[in-house]
Structure formats: structure tokens, C-alpha cells
Write a protein that holds these residues in place. Structure first.
Motif, PDB file in Angstrom:
ATOM      1  N   ALA A 135     -14.381  26.311  -5.442  1.00  0.00           N
ATOM      2  CA  ALA A 135     -14.304  27.851  -4.958  1.00  0.00           C
ATOM      3  C   ALA A 135     -13.096  28.109  -4.751  1.00  0.00           C
ATOM      4  N   THR A 136     -12.228  26.965  -4.002  1.00  0.00           N
ATOM      5  CA  THR A 136     -10.553  27.451  -3.568  1.00  0.00           C
ATOM      6  C   THR A 136     -10.023  27.797  -4.987  1.00  0.00           C
ATOM      7  N   LEU A 146      -7.743  40.584  -6.334  1.00  0.00           N
ATOM      8  CA  LEU A 146      -8.182  41.586  -5.395  1.00  0.00           C
ATOM      9  C   LEU A 146      -9.069  42.762  -5.931  1.00  0.00           C
ATOM     10  N   GLY A 147     -10.123  42.854  -5.631  1.00  0.00           N
ATOM     11  CA  GLY A 147     -11.266  43.868  -6.127  1.00  0.00           C
ATOM     12  C   GLY A 147     -12.221  43.148  -6.936  1.00  0.00           C
ATOM     13  N   ASP A 148     -12.045  42.003  -7.367  1.00  0.00           N
ATOM     14  CA  ASP A 148     -13.238  41.163  -7.915  1.00  0.00           C
ATOM     15  C   ASP A 148     -14.226  40.936  -6.818  1.00  0.00           C
ATOM     16  N   THR A 149     -15.483  40.812  -7.398  1.00  0.00           N
ATOM     17  CA  THR A 149     -16.479  40.586  -6.269  1.00  0.00           C
ATOM     18  C   THR A 149     -17.311  39.188  -6.636  1.00  0.00           C
ATOM     19  N   PHE A 150     -18.118  39.098  -5.532  1.00  0.00           N
ATOM     20  CA  PHE A 150     -18.653  37.611  -5.816  1.00  0.00           C
ATOM     21  C   PHE A 150     -19.852  37.409  -4.543  1.00  0.00           C
ATOM     22  N   THR A 151     -20.797  36.450  -4.834  1.00  0.00           N
ATOM     23  CA  THR A 151     -21.751  35.917  -3.914  1.00  0.00           C
ATOM     24  C   THR A 151     -21.868  34.585  -3.519  1.00  0.00           C
ATOM     25  N   THR A 152     -22.413  34.218  -2.562  1.00  0.00           N
ATOM     26  CA  THR A 152     -22.149  32.731  -2.449  1.00  0.00           C
ATOM     27  C   THR A 152     -23.733  32.380  -1.894  1.00  0.00           C
ATOM     28  N   HIS A 153     -23.933  31.149  -1.854  1.00  0.00           N
ATOM     29  CA  HIS A 153     -25.010  30.555  -1.150  1.00  0.00           C
ATOM     30  C   HIS A 153     -25.205  30.309   0.046  1.00  0.00           C
ATOM     31  N   HIS A 154     -26.217  29.712   0.880  1.00  0.00           N
ATOM     32  CA  HIS A 154     -26.482  29.749   2.092  1.00  0.00           C
ATOM     33  C   HIS A 154     -25.586  28.775   2.725  1.00  0.00           C
ATOM     34  N   ARG A 155     -24.804  27.849   1.911  1.00  0.00           N
ATOM     35  CA  ARG A 155     -23.754  27.116   2.515  1.00  0.00           C
ATOM     36  C   ARG A 155     -22.528  27.583   1.965  1.00  0.00           C
ATOM     37  N   GLY A 156     -22.093  28.733   2.016  1.00  0.00           N
ATOM     38  CA  GLY A 156     -20.849  29.045   1.226  1.00  0.00           C
ATOM     39  C   GLY A 156     -19.867  29.532   2.177  1.00  0.00           C
ATOM     40  N   LYS A 175     -12.498  44.304 -13.618  1.00  0.00           N
ATOM     41  CA  LYS A 175     -12.731  43.337 -12.599  1.00  0.00           C
ATOM     42  C   LYS A 175     -13.748  42.476 -13.148  1.00  0.00           C
ATOM     43  N   VAL A 176     -13.927  41.303 -12.473  1.00  0.00           N
ATOM     44  CA  VAL A 176     -15.072  40.472 -12.917  1.00  0.00           C
ATOM     45  C   VAL A 176     -15.916  40.151 -11.309  1.00  0.00           C
ATOM     46  N   SER A 177     -16.991  39.577 -11.779  1.00  0.00           N
ATOM     47  CA  SER A 177     -18.125  39.415 -10.604  1.00  0.00           C
ATOM     48  C   SER A 177     -18.438  38.065 -10.652  1.00  0.00           C
ATOM     49  N   VAL A 178     -18.533  37.242  -9.808  1.00  0.00           N
ATOM     50  CA  VAL A 178     -18.720  35.696  -9.752  1.00  0.00           C
ATOM     51  C   VAL A 178     -19.908  35.275  -8.744  1.00  0.00           C
ATOM     52  N   ALA A 179     -20.998  34.555  -9.444  1.00  0.00           N
ATOM     53  CA  ALA A 179     -21.852  34.192  -8.498  1.00  0.00           C
ATOM     54  C   ALA A 179     -21.688  32.630  -8.366  1.00  0.00           C
ATOM     55  N   PHE A 180     -21.659  32.132  -6.865  1.00  0.00           N
ATOM     56  CA  PHE A 180     -21.286  30.781  -6.923  1.00  0.00           C
ATOM     57  C   PHE A 180     -22.839  30.200  -6.345  1.00  0.00           C
ATOM     58  N   PHE A 181     -23.157  29.084  -7.120  1.00  0.00           N
ATOM     59  CA  PHE A 181     -24.522  28.571  -6.626  1.00  0.00           C
ATOM     60  C   PHE A 181     -24.529  27.208  -6.850  1.00  0.00           C
ATOM     61  N   GLY A 182     -25.611  26.405  -6.336  1.00  0.00           N
ATOM     62  CA  GLY A 182     -25.406  24.833  -6.611  1.00  0.00           C
ATOM     63  C   GLY A 182     -26.174  24.434  -7.764  1.00  0.00           C
ATOM     64  N   ASP A 183     -26.256  23.258  -7.991  1.00  0.00           N
ATOM     65  CA  ASP A 183     -27.383  22.755  -9.362  1.00  0.00           C
ATOM     66  C   ASP A 183     -28.612  23.141  -8.832  1.00  0.00           C
ATOM     67  N   GLY A 184     -29.307  23.356  -7.636  1.00  0.00           N
ATOM     68  CA  GLY A 184     -30.481  23.353  -7.524  1.00  0.00           C
ATOM     69  C   GLY A 184     -31.010  24.852  -7.997  1.00  0.00           C
ATOM     70  N   ALA A 185     -30.031  25.722  -7.936  1.00  0.00           N
ATOM     71  CA  ALA A 185     -30.258  27.014  -8.579  1.00  0.00           C
ATOM     72  C   ALA A 185     -30.259  27.162  -9.819  1.00  0.00           C
ATOM     73  N   MET A 186     -29.821  26.056 -10.606  1.00  0.00           N
ATOM     74  CA  MET A 186     -30.300  26.114 -12.300  1.00  0.00           C
ATOM     75  C   MET A 186     -31.561  25.984 -12.511  1.00  0.00           C
ATOM     76  N   CYS A 221     -20.939  30.530 -11.532  1.00  0.00           N
ATOM     77  CA  CYS A 221     -20.148  29.468 -11.490  1.00  0.00           C
ATOM     78  C   CYS A 221     -21.143  28.161 -10.580  1.00  0.00           C
ATOM     79  N   CYS A 222     -21.644  27.295 -11.422  1.00  0.00           N
ATOM     80  CA  CYS A 222     -22.274  26.276 -10.755  1.00  0.00           C
ATOM     81  C   CYS A 222     -21.575  25.240 -10.152  1.00  0.00           C
ATOM     82  N   ILE A 223     -21.820  25.052  -8.674  1.00  0.00           N
ATOM     83  CA  ILE A 223     -21.040  23.680  -7.983  1.00  0.00           C
ATOM     84  C   ILE A 223     -22.017  22.674  -8.122  1.00  0.00           C
ATOM     85  N   ASN A 224     -21.939  21.699  -9.031  1.00  0.00           N
ATOM     86  CA  ASN A 224     -22.991  20.956  -9.295  1.00  0.00           C
ATOM     87  C   ASN A 224     -22.752  19.496  -8.368  1.00  0.00           C
ATOM     88  N   ASN A 225     -23.106  19.603  -7.259  1.00  0.00           N
ATOM     89  CA  ASN A 225     -22.817  18.350  -6.306  1.00  0.00           C
ATOM     90  C   ASN A 225     -23.850  16.995  -6.656  1.00  0.00           C
TER      91      ASN A 225
END
Length: 279
Positions: A5-6, A14-24, A94-105, A127-131
């Protein structure tokens, strides 16, 4: 785990949009969130991002393009499809990014969102952060296909896979993904293969894996230790400067937590505010 995510935050504009999961929380800070307001929100205080009404799992900041965290697994993903449609409709670069984990796959809403984004060729990054562990279940026991970056191929969505423990590789791939989408090529799937050291929550003893497994990753692939060594070896920072950066970060977070605990609670008179938009 927040390395991906970093790097994505640095690749976004600046201006791009995004969402995160509950541990975001880490994702939010990485993209420019204020730790003081975040901690206040976690503590349910009036100075928090959502005036103490959202709490830990529902932080949002529209001025940063953060369309909200979501406590439902995969729940924030369709939001970025709507945002991406808006960006395209108004001809915004602009772009829009969804951050989510492997469980959401394994969530159906992800594939509905991929289908719509592909049909309309929207500027969306999945964007899947597969931990490796969705709560306490190994990805090997949850997904029939372990190469998550390929899960969009049936919709014609290309996928990129990157070692999420390598800062330089992650940043390079994030830039590629964002540039692809911003250039009007439609959506992309990005899988960052990383690792979660701790349990899913404070109450999770993580007995579903061995201590040896965790320690091996820490010793061999820790991204923070690796980037510190790289910076010192290339004489970009001295060891003393690195320690000062670490100490400043720890102090800032501790101060933010202390301020949040001491801050004022929201008044009961505000209970029904911000519930409905006034016409």
C-alpha cells in the motif's frame, strides 16, 4: 504487509480514489492519512475522521480520495467501480484502487465488479494484498487457484504478480499498473504476495502455523530490514539517521494514541447528525 500500500500510494496521484478493508489503517497512513485523526476515530472521539461514529473499521476521508474502509470482506470493492465510472464519465485522468486481502478473492462481489469494470473499460485497479492467511485459513485451503493475479483473465483483465516483501519491485509494478489503467487500457489485477507476522487480531494466537514458519520469513524476507540495509549500504542514510527515523515514527504514533485517549467524546446531541443529506 503495508509495504504494498505504501508503494501504491507513491504511484497514485492526488485526486485518485481508493477503498480499504477493515484492517486498512496502515494503508490509510501510507497514502497520506493523519495518524492523529485516525487514532481519535479508533477511540470514538469527536476529533476523529468520522467524528467518532465510524470507529476502527469505517474510517474515510473524501479529501484524500479515501471512499471508506469496510468491515465486510470485499465490501469496498464495488465502490471503486462506481468511482472509476465517474472518473471515466467526467473524462478525469484518475484511477480508483480497491485494496483487499486474499480472503476477499473468494467473494462473488469481486467477480461482479471485475466483469463490470472490464465491460466498460474502467480505470480500476484490483489490488490484492495476499498475506497467505484469510483470518486463520491458508490460501491453499481457500482458493482452488493459488495464482490470484490470474483471476481476472476470464474477463480479459490482465494481472501482475509481485513479491510483496521487496520494496523496489513492488514500487515498480505499482507504477506499471497505475500507468496502464490511467492510459485508458481498462482495469488490472495486482497481486502482492506478502506475509502477516501477527495473528488476524489481538485475540488470534495464530496456532494454524508454526513459529518456525513466521521466524523464517522474518529472518529472510523482512522488507523493513532489507530496505534499511539497502539505504545504509548505498550511503543514502546512516545507521544513526535510520534509528532517528524509527524513533520519530514510534514517538508520533504514541503521541497520537495518547491524544486520542485524552480527547473529548462526541456529544449525544450529534447522534443524528450526518445521517441523511439535507436537500
Amino acid at each position: 504487509e503495508e509495504l504494498g500500500a505504501t508503494c501504491m500510494g507513491k504511484a497514485m496521484q492526488l485526486g485518485d480514489t481508493f477503498t480499504t478493508h477493515h484492517r486498512g489503517h496502515g494503508i490509510f497512513i501510507a497514502i497520506g492519512g493523519d495518524p492523529n485523526r485516525m487514532m481519535a476515530e479508533i477511540a470514538g472521539k469527536k476529533d476523529g475522521y468520522c467524528k467518532g461514529k465510524g470507529g476502527s473499521m469505517h474510517i474515510a476521508d473524501m479529501s484524500l480520495g479515501h471512499l471508506g474502509a469496510n468491515a465486510i470482506v470485499g465490501g469496498g470493492i464495488p465502490t471503486i467501480v462506481g468511482a472509476a465510472l465517474s472518473h471515466k464519465y467526467f473524462c478525469e485522468p484518475k484511477v480508483s484502487v480497491a485494496f483487499f486481502g486474499d480472503g476477499a478473492m473468494q467473494q462473488g462481489i469481486l467477480y461482479e465488479s471485475m466483469n463490470m469494470a472490464a465491460l466498460w473499460k474502467l480505470p480500476a485497479v484490483f489490488c490484492c494484498i495476499n498475506n497467505q492467511y484469510g483470518m486463520g485459513t491458508s490460501i491453499k485451503k481457500a482458493s482452488a487457484g493459488e495464482n490470484l493475479s490470474k483471476h481476472g483473465e476470464s474477463f480479459g483483465i490482465p494481472g501482475l504478480e509481485v513479491d510483496g516483501m521487496n520494496p523496489l519491485s513492488v514500487y515498480e509494478v505499482c507504477c506499471q499498473a497505475v500507468e496502464w489503467v490511467r492510459s485508458g487500457n481498462g482495469p488490472i489485477v495486482l497481486e502482492m504476495k506478502t506475509y502477516r507476522y501477527r495473528g488476524h487480531s489481538m485475540s488470534d494466537p495464530a496456532k494454524y502455523r508454526s513459529r518456525e514458519e513466521v521466524q523464517k520469513i522474518r529472518d529472510e524476507k523482512d522488507p523493513i530490514d532489507d530496505i534499511k540495509s539497502l539505504l545504509i549500504e548505498n550511503k543514502i542514510y546512516s545507521e544513526k539517521e535510520i534509528k532517528n527515523i524509527d524513533n520519530n515514527i514510534r514517538n508520533n504514533i504514541s503521541i497520537a494514541a495518547e491524544k486520542a485517549l485524552a480527547a473529548e467524546l462526541p456529544s449525544l446531541s450529534n447522534l443524528y447528525e450526518d445521517v441523511m443529506v439535507k436537500g
